[in-house]
Design a protein around this motif. Structure first.
Motif, mmCIF file in Angstrom:
data_model
loop_
_atom_site.group_PDB
_atom_site.id
_atom_site.type_symbol
_atom_site.label_atom_id
_atom_site.label_comp_id
_atom_site.label_asym_id
_atom_site.label_seq_id
_atom_site.Cartn_x
_atom_site.Cartn_y
_atom_site.Cartn_z
ATOM 1 N N ILE A 66 0.844 -1.188 0.000
ATOM 2 C CA ILE A 66 0.000 0.000 0.000
ATOM 3 C C ILE A 66 0.884 1.244 0.000
ATOM 4 O O ILE A 66 1.832 1.331 0.778
ATOM 5 N N THR A 68 0.713 5.704 -0.096
ATOM 6 C CA THR A 68 -0.175 6.817 0.222
ATOM 7 C C THR A 68 0.406 8.149 -0.241
ATOM 8 O O THR A 68 1.608 8.258 -0.501
ATOM 9 N N THR A 74 -1.899 7.961 5.445
ATOM 10 C CA THR A 74 -1.070 6.986 6.147
ATOM 11 C C THR A 74 -1.764 6.528 7.427
ATOM 12 O O THR A 74 -1.763 5.333 7.743
ATOM 13 N N VAL A 77 -4.385 4.029 6.499
ATOM 14 C CA VAL A 77 -3.769 2.734 6.191
ATOM 15 C C VAL A 77 -3.327 2.036 7.473
ATOM 16 O O VAL A 77 -3.545 0.823 7.628
ATOM 17 N N GLU A 78 -2.741 2.762 8.382
ATOM 18 C CA GLU A 78 -2.317 2.151 9.647
ATOM 19 C C GLU A 78 -3.514 1.576 10.399
ATOM 20 O O GLU A 78 -3.414 0.515 11.011
ATOM 21 N N LEU A 81 -4.398 -1.682 8.714
ATOM 22 C CA LEU A 81 -3.421 -2.698 9.100
ATOM 23 C C LEU A 81 -3.655 -3.199 10.519
ATOM 24 O O LEU A 81 -3.485 -4.388 10.803
ATOM 25 N N LYS A 93 1.568 -4.919 3.523
ATOM 26 C CA LYS A 93 2.552 -4.000 4.097
ATOM 27 C C LYS A 93 2.415 -2.610 3.494
ATOM 28 O O LYS A 93 2.020 -2.446 2.351
ATOM 29 N N PHE A 94 2.789 -1.633 4.291
ATOM 30 C CA PHE A 94 2.783 -0.236 3.895
ATOM 31 C C PHE A 94 4.157 0.137 3.351
ATOM 32 O O PHE A 94 5.173 -0.132 3.988
ATOM 33 N N ASP A 96 6.147 3.230 2.716
ATOM 34 C CA ASP A 96 6.192 4.657 3.014
ATOM 35 C C ASP A 96 7.234 5.329 2.127
ATOM 36 O O ASP A 96 8.408 5.382 2.459
ATOM 37 N N ARG A 124 9.540 2.301 -1.280
ATOM 38 C CA ARG A 124 10.116 3.221 -0.294
ATOM 39 C C ARG A 124 11.344 3.959 -0.814
ATOM 40 O O ARG A 124 11.748 4.964 -0.232
#
Length: 130
Positions: A66, A68, A74, A77-78, A81, A93-94, A96, A124
């Motif tokens: 994911i 953002t 974010t 999304v958290e 999760l 998983k995010f 970032d 990332r």
């Protein structure tokens, strides 16, 4: 089809859909979902849109990365999760990183068969496009 899929979360429906459109040009075989805007079409984010995209992709057998656009996306999304059980959380998983560049890099990495960790790392990586 399995592999790693991407969910693009933006405050704007059009921005999320545009990033999906761009990433799809580089990674035609990767499942991509836009989760932009609020449930009623305004600027903002939606827990339900993000959760539904993740649920759909997981049901199809994909791991999910994911990305953002801004801080409150974010946080959304958290929250999604946080609601996953431990087994599902291992597959979502995010990443970032920068939204557009990260999405393209992540999608290309998924296209060539990268696993979830590799796709998230690509998403990332800020220096790829500097």
């Amino acid at each position: 089809m399995s592999g790693v899929a991407l969910v693009i979360v933006s405050h704007s429906v059009q921005l999320a859909e545009g990033v999906v459109e761009l990433a799809a040009q580089m990674a035609k075989d990767v499942a991509l979902r836009a989760a932009g805007g609020t449930d009623d079409g305004r600027i903002g984010t939606s827990f339900d849109k993000v959760n539904d995209a993740v649920t759909e992709l997981r049901a199809a057998g994909h791991d999910v990365a994911i990305l953002t656009d801004l801080g409150s996306a974010t946080m959304t999304v958290e929250s999604v999760l946080d609601f996953l059980d431990d087994e599902e959380a291992a597959h979502v998983k995010f990443a970032d990183g920068p939204l557009v560049e990260g999405a393209v890099a992540a999608a290309v990495t998924a296209q060539v068969g990268g696993d979830l960790d590799a796709v998230v790392a690509a998403g990332r990586a800020r220096e790829l496009f500097s």
